[in-house]
Structure formats: C-alpha cells, structure tokens
Design a protein around this motif. Sequence first.
Motif, PDB file in Angstrom:
ATOM      1  N   ARG A   1      -8.649  -9.717   1.010  1.00  0.00           N
ATOM      2  CA  ARG A   1      -9.187  -8.208   1.555  1.00  0.00           C
ATOM      3  C   ARG A   1      -8.459  -7.356   1.588  1.00  0.00           C
ATOM      4  N   PHE A   2      -8.062  -7.187   1.169  1.00  0.00           N
ATOM      5  CA  PHE A   2      -6.642  -5.814   0.672  1.00  0.00           C
ATOM      6  C   PHE A   2      -7.210  -5.556  -0.991  1.00  0.00           C
TER       7      PHE A   2
ATOM      8  N   ASN B   1      -1.711  -0.597  -4.265  1.00  0.00           N
ATOM      9  CA  ASN B   1      -2.109  -0.221  -4.666  1.00  0.00           C
ATOM     10  C   ASN B   1      -1.571   1.472  -4.471  1.00  0.00           C
TER      11      ASN B   1
ATOM     12  N   GLU C   1      -5.683 -11.973   4.865  1.00  0.00           N
ATOM     13  CA  GLU C   1      -5.774 -10.335   4.294  1.00  0.00           C
ATOM     14  C   GLU C   1      -5.644  -9.649   3.407  1.00  0.00           C
TER      15      GLU C   1
ATOM     16  N   ASP D   1       1.020  -1.161  -0.082  1.00  0.00           N
ATOM     17  CA  ASP D   1      -0.030  -0.010  -0.201  1.00  0.00           C
ATOM     18  C   ASP D   1       0.550   1.003   0.167  1.00  0.00           C
TER      19      ASP D   1
ATOM     20  N   LYS E   1      -9.747  -6.759  -2.497  1.00  0.00           N
ATOM     21  CA  LYS E   1     -11.213  -5.949  -2.948  1.00  0.00           C
ATOM     22  C   LYS E   1     -11.529  -4.967  -2.758  1.00  0.00           C
ATOM     23  N   ASP E   2     -10.624  -4.733  -1.177  1.00  0.00           N
ATOM     24  CA  ASP E   2     -10.919  -3.209  -0.856  1.00  0.00           C
ATOM     25  C   ASP E   2     -10.419  -1.702  -1.539  1.00  0.00           C
ATOM     26  N   HIS E   3      -9.447  -2.565  -2.198  1.00  0.00           N
ATOM     27  CA  HIS E   3      -8.465  -1.509  -3.526  1.00  0.00           C
ATOM     28  C   HIS E   3      -8.346  -1.416  -4.853  1.00  0.00           C
TER      29      HIS E   3
END
Lengths: 255, 146
Positions: free
Chosen positions: A225-226, A248, A222, A55, A228-230
């Motif tokens: 999830r990362f 990201n 995790e 990130d 998916k969210d970014h």
Amino acid sequence: MKLINKNANRRSFLKAGLFLAGGAAATTLLKPYNAIAVVPEEPKGEKPWYGIGIDIDKCIGCGSCAKSCKIENDVPMEPFFFRSWVEQYTILNDGSVKVESPNGGLDGFTQSVPDKDVFKSFFVPKMCNHCSKSPCTQVCPVGATFESPEGVVLIDEKYCIGCRYCIQACPYGCRYLHPKKKVADKCTLCYHRIKKGMQPACFANCPTGARIFGDLHDKKSELVRFLKDHTCMVLKPHMNTGAKLFYNSLSAEVR
Amino acid sequence: MHLSSSSFGKYGHYRAFALNEIAGKKIKYAGEASCVVCHKSEANHKKKGDHARLSCEICHGAGSRHASYAGNFKSKNLPDSLLLNKPVERQFCARCHQDNLARVKIKCDTINFSAVKLVNTKDHNVADEDTRLPYKCIDCHNPHMP
C-alpha cells in the motif's frame, strides 16, 4: 576449520566479482530508474518475501530505531558498529551538503547549522537493504552469508571466516566486523522476531510510523500500500542490487 | 577441511541449520501488547493522548525480562535487574521535540507543518518564574498523555 593462505584464490574471486558487477550495472542503465523495475525476479510461491519502506517525511530523527537495534541484537555499544543508524542531511544555501550521524543518531540530534544558512534538512534512517541480488552474498567465499527463503540476508556465524569481503562489497556500508566474535555482522531484519510474528525492533520502536515492514508478496500488506501511494526510490539504483528498502521523498543528495 | 554440514545446500549455498539458530535468538523488546496486561491505567491514558503511537518501550527501554518476571513480585519492590528506565529528564523529551529544521517538513511564512510538535526546550518553561526552581517537562505534561 583452517583457512589460511587462500589469498590467491580470494584475489581472483574478487576480480571476477568486479567484472560481474560492472556488467550488471551496464544492463540496468538501459532500464528506467523505477523502484519497481529495480526489484527483479520476485520469487514465486506462498512464502512471505520481506521488504522495507521508510518515509523520510515522517522521520523526526529521534534515533529510537538505532538505539533499539543495538539493544535487541547485542550490537557493540562503541560508536562505529551499527546495524541500523540515522543520518541528518543538511543542504546549505551555498550548495554544500553536510551529513552528520553523531553516534549513529543513538542519542538524538542537535541542529548544527543556523536556520539562516539552511536550504533544506532531513533525516535518513539507514539499514541493510536486504537486496535480492546482493553483492555481499555473492562475494562470500565460504557460503556463510546468504539470502533466506523469506528474502532476508543473513550471516552464519559458525561459517564466517572474517575475511571482510562482504564488508567491502556492500555499497550501503551495512556490514561490520564484530570486534569480539571476529565475524561479519549485519542486520537480520530481526529474523528472531519476524519468525515469531513480531515487528523488527526498529519498526516496533518508531514513534511516527516512518518505518514500514511487510511482505512484498502480499498485495494487501501495508508495505505494498505504501509503495502504491508514494513515489519511492531505492539507494544507488544504478548498482542493480535489487534493494528491497524503499524510501519515500529520497533526495538526490543521499548516498 | 570440513566445510560441509549435513544441512549445507538444503535451500541454497549455505547451511540450512543457520536459519533456526538465528531465529532462536532471545527477544528483548516485548512489545506494547505485553505491557498492557499489567499496566492498564498507563495504557489507557496513553491510548487517549498524543503519545498513542509511541510504544512503551521507546521510553522505558527493552522490557522483555521485566514483562516475564515482574508478575512474581506483588510488592512495589522489584529487584534492580527488573527495573526499567523512567526517563524524567528534559533531555529525553528533547530527542523528539527539540526544534530542528529537519523535523519541519513544510515551512513557509504562515504554515509550519512538522511531523511532531516542536519547542525550543532551552526556553520553553525552563524554570518556575517565582521560585527559579528548574522544571522537568513531566511537571506539566503527563508523559503518557501529554
């Protein structure tokens, strides 16, 4: 083991490699540049298949990753050998791009451009992308570099003949010739740690959680999830390397 | 030329034994969980403070040997080979906290959102105003609970 005067074979090998790379690039140009689309052929089965998330918004350029990598893996301390390093990108108001990586970021960074001239600036941690279609393993003439069943690109030191093909082939500059062992060397995703259930050193020593290590097979991990969210992107998607390092907030300027 | 070992080709075009050899390398960073066993007070401080997410070894260096053998020494006299860094210099905190536009993620006239709190370490409490003695960051900030 003696392998001398094999240059002729090597040259034809390289030609074949280049031809293949060109063909692969052309096919992916047809696909949209989507991080999911550039990860092909996820192997089936129960085994973990490791990937990496970084990130850029959280990276503060402290260089703890670069430093801990060198120590954990006995990477030579001279400033040209890195398995993991950090670059500071600064885009100036005049449009020019400045990329700095003093000693790979090992000792931290100091801003070198005065605030008034900066359009934007950010850090980009770099390391092996553990590509699922890695150009580096494909060019090895002796089967000394390969992808492990967990999706980790490794080198067999005992088989490597130090021909440097793979160093040339990696589009991300992630390999170097070990000055003492005279074999190619690269990030192992701390294979010796992850096999014991630990995080790779660079992940364990990140102070802000900018680096996420995980199993792409495990949809609850995790890392997934990362993703998916970014809105994540890989480096050089047009090269169709099947990179498994997802960034990201990756700016277009990053090479 | 003997290119093939008995394990070559077991999983792919490579020597399968190489996997175990690489996996068998020694670990240097033991991880915070192992420090906590012997250093409860530092760990408890850190848990409550702003450095909660910093692993001990970011500041103290790789501690695997220390964690394995320090327990053999009841006194405060650890042999040199087992001592860890104690990064007391201002420069060390500056690695993360020095002003740098790349650490500021959203910047406009009224808000500065950064991934970490920043100071200009060249003028943030450099020296005592009366005595002129230079300050270290840890004179005022507890590194475990800043």
